[in-house]
Design an enzyme around this catalytic site. Structure first.
Site, PDB file in Angstrom:
ATOM      1  N   HIS A  80       0.831  -1.205   0.000  1.00 12.20           N
ATOM      2  CA  HIS A  80       0.000   0.000   0.000  1.00 12.20           C
ATOM      3  C   HIS A  80       0.865   1.254   0.000  1.00 12.20           C
ATOM      4  O   HIS A  80       1.973   1.274   0.556  1.00 12.20           O
ATOM      5  CB  HIS A  80      -0.994   0.018   1.160  1.00 12.20           C
ATOM      6  CG  HIS A  80      -0.395  -0.056   2.536  1.00 12.20           C
ATOM      7  ND1 HIS A  80       0.086   1.050   3.203  1.00 12.20           N
ATOM      8  CD2 HIS A  80      -0.213  -1.101   3.384  1.00 12.20           C
ATOM      9  CE1 HIS A  80       0.524   0.693   4.395  1.00 12.20           C
ATOM     10  NE2 HIS A  80       0.368  -0.618   4.526  1.00 12.20           N
ATOM     11  N   ASP A  82      -0.179   4.366   1.126  1.00  9.10           N
ATOM     12  CA  ASP A  82      -0.481   5.314   2.191  1.00  9.10           C
ATOM     13  C   ASP A  82       0.274   4.992   3.470  1.00  9.10           C
ATOM     14  O   ASP A  82       0.655   3.841   3.718  1.00  9.10           O
ATOM     15  CB  ASP A  82      -1.984   5.361   2.461  1.00  9.10           C
ATOM     16  CG  ASP A  82      -2.589   3.999   2.805  1.00  9.10           C
ATOM     17  OD1 ASP A  82      -2.164   2.999   2.192  1.00  9.10           O
ATOM     18  OD2 ASP A  82      -3.477   3.933   3.682  1.00  9.10           O
ATOM     19  N   ASP A 113       6.298   0.101   7.222  1.00 10.86           N
ATOM     20  CA  ASP A 113       4.878  -0.096   6.915  1.00 10.86           C
ATOM     21  C   ASP A 113       4.430   0.878   5.826  1.00 10.86           C
ATOM     22  O   ASP A 113       3.940   1.960   6.122  1.00 10.86           O
ATOM     23  CB  ASP A 113       4.068   0.119   8.197  1.00 10.86           C
ATOM     24  CG  ASP A 113       2.597  -0.124   8.031  1.00 10.86           C
ATOM     25  OD1 ASP A 113       2.198  -0.779   7.046  1.00 10.86           O
ATOM     26  OD2 ASP A 113       1.819   0.338   8.885  1.00 10.86           O
ATOM     27  N   GLU A 147      -5.084   1.568   2.707  1.00  9.41           N
ATOM     28  CA  GLU A 147      -5.002   0.399   3.585  1.00  9.41           C
ATOM     29  C   GLU A 147      -5.052   0.798   5.048  1.00  9.41           C
ATOM     30  O   GLU A 147      -5.679   0.117   5.869  1.00  9.41           O
ATOM     31  CB  GLU A 147      -3.712  -0.381   3.299  1.00  9.41           C
ATOM     32  CG  GLU A 147      -3.639  -1.744   4.001  1.00  9.41           C
ATOM     33  CD  GLU A 147      -3.156  -1.692   5.435  1.00  9.41           C
ATOM     34  OE1 GLU A 147      -3.375  -2.669   6.173  1.00  9.41           O
ATOM     35  OE2 GLU A 147      -2.556  -0.664   5.847  1.00  9.41           O
ATOM     36  N   GLU A 148      -4.411   1.926   5.381  1.00  8.99           N
ATOM     37  CA  GLU A 148      -4.357   2.351   6.781  1.00  8.99           C
ATOM     38  C   GLU A 148      -5.715   2.793   7.317  1.00  8.99           C
ATOM     39  O   GLU A 148      -5.888   2.940   8.523  1.00  8.99           O
ATOM     40  CB  GLU A 148      -3.330   3.485   6.951  1.00  8.99           C
ATOM     41  CG  GLU A 148      -1.895   3.083   6.643  1.00  8.99           C
ATOM     42  CD  GLU A 148      -1.308   2.086   7.629  1.00  8.99           C
ATOM     43  OE1 GLU A 148      -2.031   1.671   8.557  1.00  8.99           O
ATOM     44  OE2 GLU A 148      -0.136   1.722   7.475  1.00  8.99           O
ATOM     45  N   GLU A 175       1.796  -7.619   3.267  1.00 10.04           N
ATOM     46  CA  GLU A 175       2.686  -7.190   4.337  1.00 10.04           C
ATOM     47  C   GLU A 175       2.639  -8.085   5.570  1.00 10.04           C
ATOM     48  O   GLU A 175       1.627  -8.709   5.881  1.00 10.04           O
ATOM     49  CB  GLU A 175       2.355  -5.765   4.763  1.00 10.04           C
ATOM     50  CG  GLU A 175       0.991  -5.589   5.415  1.00 10.04           C
ATOM     51  CD  GLU A 175       0.700  -4.145   5.755  1.00 10.04           C
ATOM     52  OE1 GLU A 175       1.573  -3.491   6.367  1.00 10.04           O
ATOM     53  OE2 GLU A 175      -0.391  -3.666   5.405  1.00 10.04           O
TER      54      GLU A 175
END
Length: 401
Positions: A80, A82, A113, A147-148, A175
């Site tokens: 991702h 973001d 991340d 995603e976050e 991830e």
């Protein structure tokens, strides 16, 4: 190795450029990421397509390397774009400068991340192409938004599109987490996220009275019961060293509200809990327990859900799953100590598994403190480069499986 050596490394250079793109919530701008990834695709001589499953502000970038067998299911490498917000005053390095210290640690939001993983995918493909290799299966590298925030504007709608279905995905990598020791955690499943709101109504009046069934009394009853359940899960985790946080149900009070004046008993109050249901929990039974709790507390309580995810079957980590066999073959050949487990949080893998595609969460970052969402997030340059080699071997096994 000196900082100058790290800074002159091509793959480190690409990573740092990507980390400097502040695609940060609450208002991430993905346009610079999309343009950067298109340039990366050009350097790889691979096509890049951009899809918009929800709106123009939330693009999905897909870079593809066609295999020799177009009928074979493809391999998806997902990451991702973001990243979560930062508190710059708590960082010793600017969070979007991607500074590298004299020990080779690269500091930036997204270094764990998970922008590092997305760039490791591309670096691995670059190395494989330079070796003149070709694979049976097509490889798709996806870079998704949101995603976050739960993937509502990214992977969740994308897997339902014709564009995703045309990718013909058979297996996905997504991830994982860093590991502070020698082990590499591998995640084959996730708990179900429920965000539970108790909207509590009751008798209102003057603060000097002892009215029955006030919202405060009901709130206290529910709070005590939910926190007792939480304590039971803590004890369960502490009493069994084989269990990890992803193996138990977590319950945390995250919001509480109600009232307008200190001497007035309000007619309504609210409790909110973040609940992550373990794989061994019966969802219908748990929901019934919540409804029963409301009745026991005195009634006139409404349960609402901000999120209420279904139970999703784990990806098999045995011989019944040929993709797992290929993944394990690669990690065994490299003598990596991998440990299958349940992911403690949530990732886009849940949407991929939900449509029947096996998925594994894996980030090749061992001997690294877990710093996702934390201040001074970093990845060591040597760990990052080693991760590229690890992905090279894994991708080779998966794409020719």
């Amino acid at each position: 190795m000196s900082t100058n050596v790290w800074e002159s490394n091509e793959e480190i250079h690409y990573l740092r450029d990507y980390l400097r793109l502040a695609s940060v919530h609450p208002s991430p701008d993905y346009k610079p990421c999309v343009e950067f990834l298109k340039r990366q695709a050009d350097t790889l001589d691979l096509p890049a397509k951009v899809y918009y499953p929800i709106n123009k502000e939330n693009p999905v970038v897909v870079i593809s390397w066609c295999g020799t067998d177009q009928n074979a299911k493809s391999i998806l490498l997902n990451s991702h774009m973001d990243v979560v917000p930062v508190y710059p005053e708590n960082w010793t390095h600017p969070p979007f400068a991607a500074e590298i210290d004299n020990q080779g640690r690269i500091y930036a939001r997204g270094s764990q991340d998970m922008k590092s993983v997305g760039m490791q995918y591309l670096a691995a493909l670059r190395a494989l192409k330079k070796k003149g290799l070709q694979f049976k299966r097509t490889i798709h590298v996806t870079f998704v938004p949101d995603e976050e925030m739960g993937g509502r504007l990214g992977m969740k709608p994308f897997v339902q599109t014709c564009e995703f279905k045309s990718l013909n995905v058979g297996f996905a990598l997504d991830e994982g987490l860093a590991s502070p020791d020698e082990e590499f955690p591998v995640y084959n499943s996730e708990r179900s996220v429920w965000r539970v709101y108790f909207q509590i109504s009751g008798n209102a009046g003057h603060g000097s009275l002892l009215l029955p069934k006030t919202p405060g009394e009901k709130l206290l009853y529910i709070l005590n019961k939910m926190m007792t359940y939480r304590t039971e899960q803590v004890k369960r985790l502490e009493s069994n060293t084989k269990l990890k946080i992803g193996d138990v149900t977590t319950i945390n009070l995250t919001k509480i509200s109600g009232g307008v004046q200190s001497n007035v008993i309000p007619p309504k109050m609210m409790l909110c809990f973040d609940v992550r249901l373990a794989l061994d929990v019966d969802h219908k039974q748990f929901e019934s327990q919540l409804e029963k709790l409301c009745e026991e507390a005195g009634g006139d309580i409404k349960v609402e859900y901000e999120q209420k995810q279904p139970r999703i079957e784990p990806t098999a980590t045995n011989d019944t799953n040929p993709y797992w066999v290929a993944f394990k073959k690669a990690t065994d050949k490299m003598c990596l100590k991998i440990v299958p487990q349940v992911f403690p949080g949530g990732t886009d893998s849940r949407y991929i598994r939900a449509i029947g595609i096996p998925a594994i969460g894996f980030s090749p970052m061992n001997k690294t403190p877990i710093l996702l969402h934390d201040h001074d997030e970093f990845i060591a340059a040597d760990v990052y480069l080693r991760g590229i080699e690890i992905y090279e071997n894994i991708i080779k096994c998966l794409a020719n499986n």
